[in-house]
Design a protein around this motif. Structure first.
Motif, PDB file in Angstrom:
ATOM      1  N   LEU A  82      -8.382  13.909  -7.459  1.00 22.16           N
ATOM      2  CA  LEU A  82      -7.066  13.799  -6.830  1.00 22.16           C
ATOM      3  C   LEU A  82      -6.144  14.966  -7.191  1.00 22.16           C
ATOM      4  O   LEU A  82      -5.341  15.405  -6.360  1.00 22.16           O
ATOM      5  N   ALA A  83      -6.256  15.471  -8.414  1.00 17.31           N
ATOM      6  CA  ALA A  83      -5.408  16.614  -8.792  1.00 17.31           C
ATOM      7  C   ALA A  83      -5.789  17.855  -7.987  1.00 17.31           C
ATOM      8  O   ALA A  83      -4.933  18.683  -7.661  1.00 17.31           O
ATOM      9  N   ILE A  84      -7.071  17.971  -7.644  1.00 16.00           N
ATOM     10  CA  ILE A  84      -7.512  19.094  -6.790  1.00 16.00           C
ATOM     11  C   ILE A  84      -6.902  18.931  -5.398  1.00 16.00           C
ATOM     12  O   ILE A  84      -6.398  19.891  -4.818  1.00 16.00           O
TER      13      ILE A  84
ATOM     14  N   ILE B 143      -1.163  23.925 -10.128  1.00 14.51           N
ATOM     15  CA  ILE B 143      -1.947  22.901 -10.821  1.00 14.51           C
ATOM     16  C   ILE B 143      -3.321  23.451 -11.176  1.00 14.51           C
ATOM     17  O   ILE B 143      -4.044  23.941 -10.312  1.00 14.51           O
ATOM     18  N   LEU B 144      -3.661  23.387 -12.469  1.00 13.49           N
ATOM     19  CA  LEU B 144      -5.036  23.634 -12.899  1.00 13.49           C
ATOM     20  C   LEU B 144      -5.627  22.267 -13.208  1.00 13.49           C
ATOM     21  O   LEU B 144      -5.016  21.466 -13.923  1.00 13.49           O
ATOM     22  N   SER B 145      -6.806  22.004 -12.706  1.00 14.71           N
ATOM     23  CA  SER B 145      -7.390  20.671 -12.893  1.00 14.71           C
ATOM     24  C   SER B 145      -8.735  20.739 -13.602  1.00 14.71           C
ATOM     25  O   SER B 145      -9.588  21.559 -13.274  1.00 14.71           O
ATOM     26  N   ALA B 146      -8.903  19.812 -14.562  1.00 19.67           N
ATOM     27  CA  ALA B 146     -10.193  19.692 -15.247  1.00 19.67           C
ATOM     28  C   ALA B 146     -11.103  18.709 -14.514  1.00 19.67           C
ATOM     29  O   ALA B 146     -12.260  18.544 -14.897  1.00 19.67           O
ATOM     30  N   THR B 147     -10.584  18.044 -13.491  1.00 22.90           N
ATOM     31  CA  THR B 147     -11.254  16.909 -12.831  1.00 22.90           C
ATOM     32  C   THR B 147     -11.640  15.859 -13.886  1.00 22.90           C
ATOM     33  O   THR B 147     -10.897  15.665 -14.845  1.00 22.90           O
TER      34      THR B 147
ATOM     35  N   ARG C 259     -23.186  17.586 -15.372  1.00 27.25           N
ATOM     36  CA  ARG C 259     -21.804  17.166 -15.125  1.00 27.25           C
ATOM     37  C   ARG C 259     -20.862  18.383 -15.070  1.00 27.25           C
ATOM     38  O   ARG C 259     -19.953  18.445 -14.249  1.00 27.25           O
ATOM     39  N   VAL C 260     -21.067  19.335 -15.984  1.00 29.98           N
ATOM     40  CA  VAL C 260     -20.242  20.546 -15.956  1.00 29.98           C
ATOM     41  C   VAL C 260     -20.403  21.242 -14.608  1.00 29.98           C
ATOM     42  O   VAL C 260     -19.429  21.628 -13.958  1.00 29.98           O
ATOM     43  N   ARG C 261     -21.668  21.373 -14.162  1.00 29.12           N
ATOM     44  CA  ARG C 261     -21.921  22.046 -12.873  1.00 29.12           C
ATOM     45  C   ARG C 261     -21.251  21.280 -11.727  1.00 29.12           C
ATOM     46  O   ARG C 261     -20.679  21.877 -10.826  1.00 29.12           O
ATOM     47  N   ARG C 262     -21.311  19.959 -11.801  1.00 31.20           N
ATOM     48  CA  ARG C 262     -20.697  19.159 -10.732  1.00 31.20           C
ATOM     49  C   ARG C 262     -19.181  19.335 -10.718  1.00 31.20           C
ATOM     50  O   ARG C 262     -18.571  19.498  -9.661  1.00 31.20           O
ATOM     51  N   ASN C 263     -18.548  19.298 -11.908  1.00 31.90           N
ATOM     52  CA  ASN C 263     -17.093  19.497 -11.950  1.00 31.90           C
ATOM     53  C   ASN C 263     -16.716  20.853 -11.366  1.00 31.90           C
ATOM     54  O   ASN C 263     -15.745  20.976 -10.630  1.00 31.90           O
ATOM     55  N   VAL C 264     -17.511  21.877 -11.714  1.00 31.54           N
ATOM     56  CA  VAL C 264     -17.239  23.223 -11.187  1.00 31.54           C
ATOM     57  C   VAL C 264     -17.367  23.204  -9.655  1.00 31.54           C
ATOM     58  O   VAL C 264     -16.524  23.741  -8.941  1.00 31.54           O
TER      59      VAL C 264
ATOM     60  N   ASP D  43     -16.933  20.705  -7.732  1.00 35.07           N
ATOM     61  CA  ASP D  43     -15.814  19.926  -7.182  1.00 35.07           C
ATOM     62  C   ASP D  43     -14.504  20.712  -7.172  1.00 35.07           C
ATOM     63  O   ASP D  43     -13.496  20.216  -6.677  1.00 35.07           O
ATOM     64  N   GLY D  44     -14.508  21.896  -7.812  1.00 35.66           N
ATOM     65  CA  GLY D  44     -13.305  22.736  -7.785  1.00 35.66           C
ATOM     66  C   GLY D  44     -12.541  22.783  -9.091  1.00 35.66           C
ATOM     67  O   GLY D  44     -11.403  23.263  -9.121  1.00 35.66           O
ATOM     68  N   ALA D  45     -13.132  22.286 -10.179  1.00 32.58           N
ATOM     69  CA  ALA D  45     -12.435  22.289 -11.470  1.00 32.58           C
ATOM     70  C   ALA D  45     -12.073  23.719 -11.886  1.00 32.58           C
ATOM     71  O   ALA D  45     -12.852  24.645 -11.697  1.00 32.58           O
ATOM     72  N   ASP D  46     -10.856  23.860 -12.449  1.00 29.68           N
ATOM     73  CA  ASP D  46     -10.418  25.158 -12.973  1.00 29.68           C
ATOM     74  C   ASP D  46     -10.879  25.345 -14.407  1.00 29.68           C
ATOM     75  O   ASP D  46     -10.873  26.454 -14.930  1.00 29.68           O
TER      76      ASP D  46
END
Ligand SMILES: [Zn+2]
Length: 402
Positions: free
Chosen positions: A117-119, A131-135, A161-166, A168-171
């Motif tokens: 949602l933050a993304i 906004i920088l988001s860690a997801t 999980r790290v690859r998935r967050n990346v 998903d657009g995680a900063d």
């Protein structure tokens, strides 16, 4: 997008000790084109460029290095979160981001939310802080903040999980290295959640994707494990002893030395929640945290300001109260201002983009009534905020209501 020259009685470009009286900033297309004494700046712009004289002090927009837009800052933020569907939650998150903007914050780092949602908010229309988001923060099954959806078991799941967050657009990547106090039935603050190998895998995977890592770590063992893995920032860093005595924090010079040597940033998450504790219990409860922060500062640890906004009694409209706690810990106001601007920007990987009024930087600016070097309360009186050149007149009443 506006092109204008802002003229102020006092201009603080960002680093401690710097000040320009009768200063001016030339903003063009959201970027700072020039800064300096008003005569010099005006000499280089055409006569048609808009000039705006502002009352008070012009400084870089503030940075909140640690927020949770998805928490409501009430007494049971986890319960409220679980009660809300994504659409309701998203609307609340937008309102909270606007409250941060109203308090002069132009960049926030969200260290854990759900469903990306933050993304979505980062990509949405309307003027908000950057906004920088860690997801989803990464945790163990049933571990600290498991309800955000980032549970993993073992090295392979950690990497995935790290690859998935990346993807998903995680900063950045957030790992819950130890337990915390917020999760009902979750591991305690002194409990280490991951093996050294797992933390190391997360950092390697994140760094290979060009993403920094923020580690939630309370205990001495947790801090040491995070440091050894090479994380970029340590959140809370409360030196909780490992003998099982919850919340017993004792400064460790060896650990502070390692923080300095590795250049790891520390976000002690001072906020209005500390004020709530001091008022409702005893000021003495806060003293060990104040001592820890002062001792880390004296040891040369790079501290940054972040409020953990959203956790119980850490509101979104009261950024300055977190800074006042640094002052109460004995840190000079000019150092505190750097922690909220230039140093925070460096910790967030934005050292060349924000946190300082300099040519080529984003026009993330704040005008406050008074000189915050003399009195941090001046920051509680924001007159004007610019996010990448877009002006916003803060609604103070709304900021305090939230
Ligand atoms: Zn947090």
């Amino acid at each position: 997008m506006t092109t204008e020259v802002l003229i102020a009685d006092l201009l603080l470009p960002g680093a401690a000790g710097e000040a320009v009286h009768d200063g001016a900033v030339h903003v063009a297309e959201g970027v700072i084109a020039a800064v300096g004494p008003v005569r010099d700046v005006l000499a280089d712009v055409g006569p048609t460029v808009l000039r705006r004289r502002v009352r008070g002090t012009l400084l870089p927009g503030l940075i909140d290095s640690h927020v949770h837009l998805s928490f409501d800052a009430g007494s049971d933020p986890v319960g409220s979160l679980l009660d809300q569907d994504d659409e309701v939650l998203f609307a609340h998150m937008a309102a909270r981001a606007r409250a941060l903007l109203d308090s002069g914050v132009t960049t926030v780092r969200d260290l854990g939310d759900r469903s990306g949602l933050a993304i979505r908010l980062r990509e949405s229309a309307g003027l908000l802080p950057r906004i920088l988001s860690a997801t989803a923060p990464i945790t163990v099954p049933g571990g600290h903040c498991w309800f955000f959806g980032g549970e993993v078991a073992g090295v392979e799941q950690m990497r995935a999980r790290v690859r998935r967050n990346v993807r998903d657009g995680a900063d950045l990547i957030k790992i819950m290295v130890t337990g915390g106090y917020l999760t009902p039935g979750g591991p305690s603050m002194s409990e280490l959640q991951f093996s050294q190998e797992e933390i190391g895998a997360a950092v390697a995977e994140a760094h290979s994707a060009g993403k920094p890592v923020a580690a939630h770590a309370h205990s001495v063992t947790g801090i040491r494990a995070a440091l050894a893995a090479g994380v970029d920032t340590i959140e809370h860093c409360s030196f909780v002893s490992d003998d099982g005595t919850e919340r017993k924090s004792v400064f460790r010079a060896d650990l502070a030395r390692e923080l300095v040597e590795r250049g790891t940033f520390v976000c002690p998450t001072f906020s209005s929640a500390f004020t709530h504790i001091a008022d409702s219990q005893d000021r003495a409860v806060i003293q060990p945290w104040l001592d820890l922060v002062r001792q880390q500062h004296e040891a040369g640890v790079r501290l940054i300001a972040g409020t953990d906004a959203g956790v119980p009694f850490a509101g979104f409209g009261d950024y300055v109260e977190g800074l006042r706690w640094f002052s109460r810990a004995g840190l000079p106001n000019e150092v505190v201002l750097e922690m909220a601007t230039t140093t925070a920007a460096a910790a967030l990987g934005l050292a060349e983009r924000t946190g300082r009024i300099a040519p080529g930087f984003a026009a993330d600016l704040l005008v406050v009534d008074g000189d915050p070097r003399l009195d941090l309360d001046a920051l509680a009186r924001p007159e004007l905020v610019l996010v990448q050149g877009e002006p916003h007149v803060p609604r103070r009443s709304r900021a305090t209501a939230l």
